[in-house]
Design an enzyme around this catalytic site. Structure first.
Site, short mmCIF file in Angstrom:
data_model
loop_
_atom_site.label_atom_id
_atom_site.label_comp_id
_atom_site.label_asym_id
_atom_site.label_seq_id
_atom_site.Cartn_x
_atom_site.Cartn_y
_atom_site.Cartn_z
N ARG A 22 24.97 -50.72 14.60
CA ARG A 22 23.31 -48.87 13.65
C ARG A 22 23.75 -49.14 12.04
O ARG A 22 22.99 -49.54 12.15
CB ARG A 22 23.73 -47.85 14.88
N ASP A 23 24.78 -48.20 12.42
CA ASP A 23 25.00 -48.04 10.85
C ASP A 23 24.83 -50.08 10.07
O ASP A 23 24.45 -49.87 8.93
CB ASP A 23 26.09 -47.47 10.63
N HIS B 164 32.27 -39.33 8.71
CA HIS B 164 32.07 -40.47 8.81
C HIS B 164 32.07 -41.15 7.49
O HIS B 164 31.49 -40.85 6.71
CB HIS B 164 30.68 -40.79 9.50
N HIS C 143 32.40 -43.52 3.99
CA HIS C 143 31.37 -45.12 2.79
C HIS C 143 32.75 -45.34 2.23
O HIS C 143 33.47 -44.63 2.20
CB HIS C 143 30.47 -45.26 3.40
N CYS D 171 23.45 -47.48 3.63
CA CYS D 171 22.70 -46.33 3.75
C CYS D 171 20.71 -47.24 2.86
O CYS D 171 21.44 -47.16 1.55
CB CYS D 171 22.94 -44.78 3.33
N ASN E 230 30.72 -48.73 6.23
CA ASN E 230 32.06 -47.98 6.50
C ASN E 230 33.27 -48.47 6.50
O ASN E 230 33.51 -49.43 6.03
CB ASN E 230 31.49 -48.07 7.83
#
Ligand code: ZN
Length: 313
Positions: A18-19, A208, A210, A241, A250
């Site tokens: 996803r990310d 979470h 990065h 993002c 990440n």
């Protein structure tokens, strides 16, 4: 002597599909997404955030969420979860039988407005509307830019606390705290996490991070000292993002799995399968941000010192 506060076990949610894929400029072919998710689901993750139910114009790489959902293998013991921005995404996810989704919002209004076109409190109102639907899919929440916003800088703790209080007040038990831009530092991460863990002992906070400024692993260790045991990370260090200019990937899952295992912290992840998945991801998207992919698997300590087994031979 004071010891580090280390849990016996950590829970890692893999968010790369996803990310990671959401930020790719080129469309990642659906069959490649499925291939990677299938490789990841054989690694031992209990939770893979495999897609997002968002408008395809906003995030074109997630336009195939339904097809991916239909075609991935679903081995026992792996939960496939997704990110949603609003009620429409929630209804789509429910229609596909997802057990759990994370409604995303931001700790600052500027980021929330650029990402979701509404204020943070309006996002919390959306969360409330979703909850009122009484659907079977469990709702979690994720707060972006908790440790720093590209538009507003670091939000004051009082603001974070107010938002967490409202979210938890709606009955949410799982809440992500994201360093979306990768601008947090270990002391700040420790302070915020420690205060929240103390204030909400029944809530599971997911950190979470990065790695924009190289502080991701240090921030994870700081969060751990504050009692956090749940972390998001991304295979091959993918991620970013679309609404956090300059943010990098990440923290790479294979990097933290190796570090945790060396620290004696159980992850439940098969590192060899994970490295194979990371290499495949790198082949597919043409880049990575992973110390493990650069340096190879950490060697075992033998007589004479550590021996590195370079996986790139
Ligand atoms: Zn992220």
């Amino acid at each position: 002597m004071k010891n580090l506060n280390l849990p016996k076990k950590v829970f890692i949610k893999e968010v790369g599909p996803r990310d990671g894929f959401q930020i790719e400029k080129k469309f990642v072919p659906t069959e490649n997404k499925i291939e990677v998710i299938d490789m990841l689901s054989a690694c031992g993750f209990a939770d893979i955030q495999y897609t997002a139910f968002v408008h395809p114009k906003a995030i074109p790489n997630m336009a195939d969420a339904a097809e991916v959902s239909a075609k991935i293998k679903r081995p026992a013991g792996v939960e496939f979860t997704a990110l949603i921005p609003n009620q429409k995404g929630y209804e789509r996810a429910c229609g596909l039988g997802l057990k759990r989704v994370e409604l995303t919002m931001s700790a600052t209004d500027s980021h929330n407005l650029s990402n979701l076109n509404c204020t943070s409190l309006e996002s919390i109102a959306r969360l409330e509307e979703c909850l009122k639907l009484g659907l079977e899919t469990q709702l979690c929440a994720g707060l972006a830019v908790v440790f720093g916003c590209p538009f507003e800088g670091r939000p004051p703790y009082e603001r974070i606390r107010m938002l967490v209080d409202r979210i938890v007040g709606l009955g949410i038990k799982d809440l992500g705290l994201a360093d979306t831009s990768g601008v947090g530092d270990p002391k700040q991460v420790y302070d915020i996490c420690a205060r929240l863990v103390d204030a909400y002992p029944s809530v599971t906070f997911y950190v979470h991070v990065h790695n924009t400024h190289g502080a991701a692993v240090a921030n994870i260790l700081a969060a751990m000292q504050a009692g956090i045991t749940h972390f998001d990370s991304s295979v091959a260090g993918l991620g970013g993002c679309p609404y956090a200019p300059g943010a990098s990937g990440n923290v790479a899952t294979e990097d933290i799995v190796q570090i945790f295992e060396y620290m004696g912290i159980e992850t439940g992840i098969d590192i060899d399968r994970l490295i194979a998945a990371a290499k495949r991801v790198e082949e597919i998207v043409g880049h990575s941000d992973s110390a493990t992919l650069k340096a190879g698997k950490m060697g075992h300590l033998v007589e004479g010192g550590p021996i590195c087994q370079n996986n790139r031979q």
